[in-house]
Structure formats: structure tokens, C-alpha cells
Design a protein around this motif. Sequence first.
Motif, mmCIF file in Angstrom:
data_model
loop_
_atom_site.group_PDB
_atom_site.id
_atom_site.type_symbol
_atom_site.label_atom_id
_atom_site.label_comp_id
_atom_site.label_asym_id
_atom_site.label_seq_id
_atom_site.Cartn_x
_atom_site.Cartn_y
_atom_site.Cartn_z
ATOM 1 N N ARG A 83 13.031 -18.008 -0.402
ATOM 2 C CA ARG A 83 11.709 -17.377 -0.525
ATOM 3 C C ARG A 83 11.675 -16.262 0.522
ATOM 4 O O ARG A 83 11.619 -16.535 1.717
ATOM 5 C CB ARG A 83 10.624 -18.418 -0.248
ATOM 6 N N ASP A 109 9.596 -11.794 -8.573
ATOM 7 C CA ASP A 109 8.253 -11.753 -7.990
ATOM 8 C C ASP A 109 7.259 -12.232 -9.052
ATOM 9 O O ASP A 109 7.323 -11.807 -10.213
ATOM 10 C CB ASP A 109 7.989 -10.282 -7.591
ATOM 11 N N ILE A 110 6.358 -13.119 -8.653
ATOM 12 C CA ILE A 110 5.370 -13.652 -9.603
ATOM 13 C C ILE A 110 4.438 -12.514 -10.034
ATOM 14 O O ILE A 110 3.996 -11.717 -9.202
ATOM 15 C CB ILE A 110 4.561 -14.799 -8.962
ATOM 16 N N HIS A 130 1.113 -10.695 -11.141
ATOM 17 C CA HIS A 130 -0.341 -10.793 -10.917
ATOM 18 C C HIS A 130 -0.720 -12.049 -10.132
ATOM 19 O O HIS A 130 -1.684 -12.735 -10.475
ATOM 20 C CB HIS A 130 -1.086 -10.800 -12.268
ATOM 21 N N PHE A 131 0.024 -12.294 -9.087
ATOM 22 C CA PHE A 131 -0.230 -13.520 -8.322
ATOM 23 C C PHE A 131 -1.593 -13.467 -7.629
ATOM 24 O O PHE A 131 -2.249 -14.494 -7.439
ATOM 25 C CB PHE A 131 0.896 -13.744 -7.311
ATOM 26 N N ILE A 168 3.557 -21.736 -6.665
ATOM 27 C CA ILE A 168 4.819 -21.383 -6.003
ATOM 28 C C ILE A 168 5.786 -22.573 -6.042
ATOM 29 O O ILE A 168 6.966 -22.431 -6.363
ATOM 30 C CB ILE A 168 4.549 -20.938 -4.541
ATOM 31 N N ARG A 222 -4.276 -12.369 -8.821
ATOM 32 C CA ARG A 222 -5.276 -12.865 -9.787
ATOM 33 C C ARG A 222 -5.302 -14.386 -9.815
ATOM 34 O O ARG A 222 -6.359 -15.001 -9.960
ATOM 35 C CB ARG A 222 -4.908 -12.383 -11.201
ATOM 36 N N LYS A 224 8.419 -4.484 -13.404
ATOM 37 C CA LYS A 224 6.955 -4.524 -13.284
ATOM 38 C C LYS A 224 6.356 -3.362 -14.077
ATOM 39 O O LYS A 224 5.397 -3.514 -14.831
ATOM 40 C CB LYS A 224 6.537 -4.415 -11.809
ATOM 41 N N ARG A 264 6.182 -6.188 -16.936
ATOM 42 C CA ARG A 264 6.346 -7.504 -16.275
ATOM 43 C C ARG A 264 6.987 -8.537 -17.219
ATOM 44 O O ARG A 264 7.261 -8.225 -18.364
ATOM 45 C CB ARG A 264 5.012 -8.039 -15.717
ATOM 46 N N ASN A 285 -4.492 -16.431 -7.395
ATOM 47 C CA ASN A 285 -5.207 -16.863 -6.174
ATOM 48 C C ASN A 285 -6.706 -16.649 -6.317
ATOM 49 O O ASN A 285 -7.506 -17.532 -5.980
ATOM 50 C CB ASN A 285 -4.723 -16.057 -4.964
HETATM 51 N N1 GTP Z 1 -1.360 -18.985 -2.511
HETATM 52 C C1 GTP Z 1 -0.567 -18.169 -1.838
HETATM 53 N N2 GTP Z 1 -0.698 -16.826 -2.012
HETATM 54 C C2 GTP Z 1 0.141 -16.010 -1.347
HETATM 55 C C3 GTP Z 1 1.103 -16.494 -0.467
HETATM 56 N N3 GTP Z 1 1.777 -15.428 0.040
HETATM 57 C C4 GTP Z 1 1.240 -14.321 -0.501
HETATM 58 N N4 GTP Z 1 0.248 -14.649 -1.352
HETATM 59 C C5 GTP Z 1 -0.602 -13.762 -2.155
HETATM 60 O O1 GTP Z 1 0.171 -13.129 -3.126
HETATM 61 C C6 GTP Z 1 -0.568 -11.995 -3.606
HETATM 62 C C7 GTP Z 1 0.376 -10.860 -3.896
HETATM 63 O O2 GTP Z 1 -0.365 -9.886 -4.495
HETATM 64 P P1 GTP Z 1 0.210 -8.457 -4.867
HETATM 65 O O3 GTP Z 1 1.278 -8.055 -3.884
HETATM 66 O O4 GTP Z 1 -0.954 -7.546 -5.033
HETATM 67 O O5 GTP Z 1 0.961 -8.640 -6.190
HETATM 68 P P2 GTP Z 1 0.557 -9.333 -7.550
HETATM 69 O O6 GTP Z 1 -0.897 -9.644 -7.659
HETATM 70 O O7 GTP Z 1 1.481 -10.486 -7.731
HETATM 71 O O8 GTP Z 1 0.875 -8.211 -8.597
HETATM 72 P P3 GTP Z 1 2.283 -7.732 -9.138
HETATM 73 O O9 GTP Z 1 3.333 -8.172 -8.162
HETATM 74 O O10 GTP Z 1 2.180 -6.264 -9.215
HETATM 75 O O11 GTP Z 1 2.458 -8.363 -10.467
HETATM 76 C C8 GTP Z 1 -1.587 -11.681 -2.509
HETATM 77 O O12 GTP Z 1 -2.865 -11.994 -3.014
HETATM 78 C C9 GTP Z 1 -1.223 -12.649 -1.384
HETATM 79 O O13 GTP Z 1 -2.356 -13.108 -0.685
HETATM 80 C C10 GTP Z 1 1.204 -17.910 -0.280
HETATM 81 O O14 GTP Z 1 2.025 -18.439 0.462
HETATM 82 N N5 GTP Z 1 0.360 -18.698 -0.991
#
Ligand code: GTP
Length: 237
Positions: A153, A114-115, A117-118, A134, A120, A223, A227, A122
Motif C-alpha cells: 500500500r 488506485d481505487i 472515486h474513493f 480498502i 465519494r 483514469k 477508470r 468516504n
Molecule cells: N477511509 C480512508 N480513506 C482514505 C485513506 N487514505 C486516503 N483516503 C481518502 O481517499 C480519498 C482519495 O481521493 P482522491 O485523491 O480525490 O481520489 P478519488 O476520489 O479516489 O478519485 P480518482 O482517484 O480520481 O478516481 C480522499 O478522500 C482521502 O481522504 C484511508 O486510509 N482510509
Amino acid sequence: MSGFDLFQAEEAALARAVAMHARNGEDSAAYRAELGELIARYTRLMREMRRLIRHSDRQERELSELNASLRRLAEQLDHKARHDALTGELNRAAVIDLVSQHLQRGPLSLVVLDIDHFKRINDSYGHPAGDAVIVELVRRLRSALRAEVQLGRVGGEEFTVVLPSLDLDVAGMLAERMRAAIAAAPFAGAGAVTASFGVSWNSAGSDFDHAYARADAALYEAKRAGRNRVVLADVDA
Ligand SMILES: Nc1nc2c(ncn2[C@@H]2O[C@H](COP(=O)(O)OP(=O)(O)OP(=O)(O)O)[C@@H](O)[C@H]2O)c(=O)[nH]1
């Protein structure tokens, strides 16, 4: 069937020719006239037959082209139903199928990543930049794996790597190689990106939910521990 005879005119011409042939002493002009009629009728008949055969050949060709494009369409639909549009990798349903099938035949290691802080990423760079991350992340995962390894995925920013028959320590080494490939260099337009990994080893006969839950629990540990790391699940009893 109603009595329309396709060859009525030819039958009549033939009957006249036969009658003419049976009569003795008929003059040659009458013979020639009947023969001429017979030739005309049979010429027409052959022309019609050729046209019909050409027509049915064309229809057969068109039918087989139609069949081929239907087959192609079915393959494209099947591919779409099993693949993620953004990355071209397997989607969640296809991963579940694949893992379930492998587990019926033998043991399997499952990597879930899992990425970090994804959200952040975005929030800072925008959703399209998130999508580009991605795509680049999958490219880096692929660069660390042999071409035949299947990867999917399973969620927005969550992926699985399916490693049939691979021992936990080898799967862990592969996960470490993938982690390093992601962290090695900044991503264009998004800066540094890292991912966390959980790995489970599962004996033959276990199911997807079990394999996934154990890898996911290990991922959660990764995590929690800060992380950008790989955590292996305890070997299943
Ligand atoms: N750009 C993009 N964002 C996506 C997609 N699918 C999910 N997301 C975003 O991925 C983010 C996941 O956030 P969180 O589940 O809070 O996790 P995180 O910020 O990665 O934090 P940790 O997993 O705890 O490190 C959310 O903001 C979703 O909107 C996609 O296909 N494209």
C-alpha cells in the motif's frame, strides 16, 4: 582484592584435621570431634555450592529468555516498520526497497492501482466504511494473485504489485484479473467499487522512481479513459 576468604572456615577445619591426622596417639574422641567439624563444614560448603550453581543456572535461563523476547520485539518492530497497519501488506518504504533490490538483479513489471472515486465512498458511507473497502479490496487482489506475490500500500487508496521478471503482457493479464476481481461483486456496506491500473515493464538497472512514474502515468491514462481499466506503459527504450 581484599582478603575475605570464602572458604576460611573450611580451610581451618581442614588444617585442624590434617594436624590431628599427623599427631600420633590422639584419642578417638578428639578424632571424631575434628572429623565431625570437617563433615559439617563440607556439608555446608556443598550446600552453598549447589545453591550458587542453581542461582547461576536460573540467571542464565532468565538471560536467555530476555534475549529471546528482545529478539521477538526487534522482529515485531521491524515488521511494523515495513508493513501497513490497516492491510498488513508492505508499506511504501518497504515497496521502494523491494523494487530497488529486484531492479539491481533483473527486469521487473510494476502494477500501480488506485481505487476509483474513493472520496465519494468516504463521503457517502463514512471513513470506517472506506477503510473496510480498502481491506476487502486487498483481499480481492490477493485472491487473484499467487501467495508469494508481494503487494504494497503506497498511498491511502493506492497499491502496487511487484512482479519481478514478469513480461509486460503477462503482468497486464494479471492486472486485468485483479481489476475483474474487484469489479465482480458489490462491496458490503459500500456498493460497487472499481479500480484503475497502470503497468510498467522496467529493464534491470532502472530505479524505483522511474518504474513507478511510468506505471503511474499509465494509471493516469486509465483514469482519464473512464477508470475501471488497465493501461500498459510503452516498453522502455
Ligand atoms: N477511509 C480512508 N480513506 C482514505 C485513506 N487514505 C486516503 N483516503 C481518502 O481517499 C480519498 C482519495 O481521493 P482522491 O485523491 O480525490 O481520489 P478519488 O476520489 O479516489 O478519485 P480518482 O482517484 O480520481 O478516481 C480522499 O478522500 C482521502 O481522504 C484511508 O486510509 N482510509
